[in-house]
Write an enzyme that holds these catalytic residues in place. Structure first.
Site, mmCIF file in Angstrom:
data_model
loop_
_atom_site.group_PDB
_atom_site.id
_atom_site.type_symbol
_atom_site.label_atom_id
_atom_site.label_comp_id
_atom_site.label_asym_id
_atom_site.label_seq_id
_atom_site.Cartn_x
_atom_site.Cartn_y
_atom_site.Cartn_z
ATOM 1 N N ARG A 65 0.842 -1.206 0.000
ATOM 2 C CA ARG A 65 0.000 0.000 0.000
ATOM 3 C C ARG A 65 0.884 1.266 0.000
ATOM 4 N NH1 ARG A 65 -4.888 0.008 0.498
ATOM 5 N NH2 ARG A 65 -5.055 -1.921 1.687
ATOM 6 N N LEU A 93 -6.653 4.326 1.306
ATOM 7 C CA LEU A 93 -5.427 5.136 1.217
ATOM 8 C C LEU A 93 -4.616 5.023 2.509
ATOM 9 C CD1 LEU A 93 -7.128 8.189 -0.464
ATOM 10 C CD2 LEU A 93 -5.416 6.714 -1.535
ATOM 11 N N HIS A 109 -19.787 8.935 -0.810
ATOM 12 C CA HIS A 109 -20.201 7.607 -0.345
ATOM 13 C C HIS A 109 -21.723 7.492 -0.536
ATOM 14 C CE1 HIS A 109 -19.957 3.922 1.965
ATOM 15 N NE2 HIS A 109 -21.012 4.318 2.644
ATOM 16 N N GLU A 143 -9.932 7.424 9.240
ATOM 17 C CA GLU A 143 -11.012 6.448 9.444
ATOM 18 C C GLU A 143 -11.774 6.263 8.135
ATOM 19 O OE1 GLU A 143 -11.661 4.739 12.246
ATOM 20 O OE2 GLU A 143 -9.860 5.703 13.051
ATOM 21 N N LEU A 144 -12.116 5.024 7.806
ATOM 22 C CA LEU A 144 -12.830 4.746 6.561
ATOM 23 C C LEU A 144 -14.228 5.374 6.570
ATOM 24 C CD1 LEU A 144 -12.710 3.091 3.870
ATOM 25 C CD2 LEU A 144 -13.927 1.290 5.106
#
Ligand code: GRF
Length: 216
Positions: A65, A93, A109, A143-144
């Site tokens: 990553r 990311l 989203h 945080e996602l």
């Protein structure tokens, strides 16, 4: 003039909606400097090509990553990108990347965050039986699917909805709130303090976001 770097993995309809709003003059202070995809077959790359926008495929094979994100950062720097737009980019990311573009990465989203984070947000909404869902544009943090919220659209869930029909209804509103958010940011109308948005342009009003399905 702000330079946008758009990251995609597939269809690219949100990228296209931002591009069209730049071409029409609705978004005045921005240009798309580069489109980057981690998928060489992404349809969005064809949209970039047809519109004369530089596009790059960056292969993630055999890369960690961190290694991949370093390539991303270098490419975005090469094009002098100020703001990173995630538009269906199907990779998480690294912290390094998020730090590099702190408060200058935005994402869309297909749910009313903080509900239904992660994959298949529309399916999650159907399974939960909510009566309303929608879409959210937000700044990206570690945080996602978290971070300060810029704009949301509210979309009703109908009794005969399938995942496809609901996704389509939400997508139509994504194509409104994403260009609007880019417009607000590039007109310097969004002021962040810490993790909170403390000021947002006048253009944002409640009527715009509550979408009547009959109007779609
Ligand atoms: C959209 O539903 C967006 O909310 C999600 O991924 C999808 C991308 O669609 N993050 P597209 O590639 O912009 O058409």
């Amino acid at each position: 003039m702000y330079k946008l770097g758009v990251l995609i993995s597939g269809r690219g309809s949100n990228f296209h909606s931002i591009l069209k709003n730049i071409q029409s003059g609705y978004i005045k202070n921005a240009e798309i400097a580069v489109v980057i995809s981690n998928n060489k077959n992404a349809k969005g790359l064809d949209i970039a090509l047809k519109n004369g926008i530089d596009s790059v495929f960056i292969d993630s094979d055999n890369l960690s990553r961190e290694e991949y994100d370093k390539l991303l950062i270098d490419k975005l720097r090469e094009f002098d990108v100020d703001i990173v737009i995630l538009a269906g980019f199907m990779r998480i990311l690294s912290r390094r990347f998020i730090k590099e573009f702190k408060n200058r990465i935005i994402n869309i989203h297909p749910a009313l965050l903080p509900s239904f984070r992660g994959l298949h947000a529309q399916r999650q909404a159907l399974e939960k039986g909510v009566k309303f869902t929608g879409a959210t544009v937000h700044f990206v943090t570690d945080e996602l699917d978290d971070g300060p919220i810029i704009a949301q659209s509210v979309v009703p869930v109908l009794s005969d909805d399938t995942e496809d029909s609901l996704s389509e209804r939400i997508l139509k509103t994504e194509h409104k709130i994403y260009p609007l958010s880019v417009k607000l940011i590039t007109e310097d109308k969004i002021i962040l303090k810490g993790d909170k948005i403390i000021s947002i342009g006048d253009d944002l009003n409640d009527d715009f976001y509550a979408v009547n399905p009959k109007e779609l």
